[in-house]
Design a protein around this motif. Sequence first.
Motif, PDB file in Angstrom:
ATOM      1  N   LYS A   1       3.978   5.887  -5.430  1.00 33.39           N
ATOM      2  CA  LYS A   1       3.836   5.995  -6.884  1.00 33.39           C
ATOM      3  C   LYS A   1       2.761   7.011  -7.252  1.00 33.39           C
ATOM      4  O   LYS A   1       2.909   7.776  -8.205  1.00 33.39           O
ATOM      5  CB  LYS A   1       3.512   4.628  -7.486  1.00 33.39           C
ATOM      6  CG  LYS A   1       4.695   3.689  -7.513  1.00 33.39           C
ATOM      7  CD  LYS A   1       4.328   2.365  -8.157  1.00 33.39           C
ATOM      8  CE  LYS A   1       5.507   1.426  -8.214  1.00 33.39           C
ATOM      9  NZ  LYS A   1       5.161   0.133  -8.825  1.00 33.39           N
ATOM     10  N   HIS A   2       1.680   7.021  -6.498  1.00 30.48           N
ATOM     11  CA  HIS A   2       0.598   7.975  -6.756  1.00 30.48           C
ATOM     12  C   HIS A   2       1.079   9.410  -6.506  1.00 30.48           C
ATOM     13  O   HIS A   2       0.797  10.307  -7.309  1.00 30.48           O
ATOM     14  CB  HIS A   2      -0.602   7.639  -5.875  1.00 30.48           C
ATOM     15  CG  HIS A   2      -1.783   8.517  -6.100  1.00 30.48           C
ATOM     16  ND1 HIS A   2      -2.525   8.482  -7.252  1.00 30.48           N
ATOM     17  CD2 HIS A   2      -2.332   9.486  -5.330  1.00 30.48           C
ATOM     18  CE1 HIS A   2      -3.491   9.371  -7.177  1.00 30.48           C
ATOM     19  NE2 HIS A   2      -3.400  10.000  -6.011  1.00 30.48           N
TER      20      HIS A   2
ATOM     21  N   GLN B   1       2.297   1.875  -3.436  1.00 34.09           N
ATOM     22  CA  GLN B   1       1.260   2.441  -4.299  1.00 34.09           C
ATOM     23  C   GLN B   1       1.027   3.918  -3.978  1.00 34.09           C
ATOM     24  O   GLN B   1       0.847   4.738  -4.887  1.00 34.09           O
ATOM     25  CB  GLN B   1      -0.047   1.651  -4.173  1.00 34.09           C
ATOM     26  CG  GLN B   1       0.032   0.248  -4.705  1.00 34.09           C
ATOM     27  CD  GLN B   1       0.488   0.192  -6.149  1.00 34.09           C
ATOM     28  OE1 GLN B   1       0.092   1.003  -6.976  1.00 34.09           O
ATOM     29  NE2 GLN B   1       1.348  -0.764  -6.456  1.00 34.09           N
TER      30      GLN B   1
ATOM     31  N   LYS C   1       0.835  -1.202   0.000  1.00 36.76           N
ATOM     32  CA  LYS C   1       0.000   0.000   0.000  1.00 36.76           C
ATOM     33  C   LYS C   1       0.869   1.251   0.000  1.00 36.76           C
ATOM     34  O   LYS C   1       0.557   2.232  -0.674  1.00 36.76           O
ATOM     35  CB  LYS C   1      -0.916   0.017   1.230  1.00 36.76           C
ATOM     36  CG  LYS C   1      -2.131  -0.826   1.109  1.00 36.76           C
ATOM     37  CD  LYS C   1      -3.005  -0.641   2.324  1.00 36.76           C
ATOM     38  CE  LYS C   1      -4.250  -1.467   2.226  1.00 36.76           C
ATOM     39  NZ  LYS C   1      -5.107  -1.308   3.407  1.00 36.76           N
TER      40      LYS C   1
END
Length: 91
Positions: A70-71, A67, A64
């Motif tokens: 990366k976001h 992610q 998580k």
Amino acid sequence: MEQFTEGESIREEIKNKLRQNFDGKIVRKDLTKKIKEGANVLVYVLEFLLGQYCSSDDESVIEKGVQNVKHILADNFVRPDESQKFLQTVF
């Protein structure tokens, strides 16, 4: 074989002490390398984000966090080939 298990227990003990005293400041370099290959961002910025979002031993928390990182990178960093497009949207 006993030396191997003894070495593992010492390694786990050190790892636990590091987590207790430096949580949020420990960065897994394998994650840094994995994300750096696809992102045009300074390493210390990437390591700061990974320290904030991936500071855990739990693989689901780490996934998580990756992610999230990366976001954040996708939303806030512009690739060099997109610089003119970005300048047009800002000005």
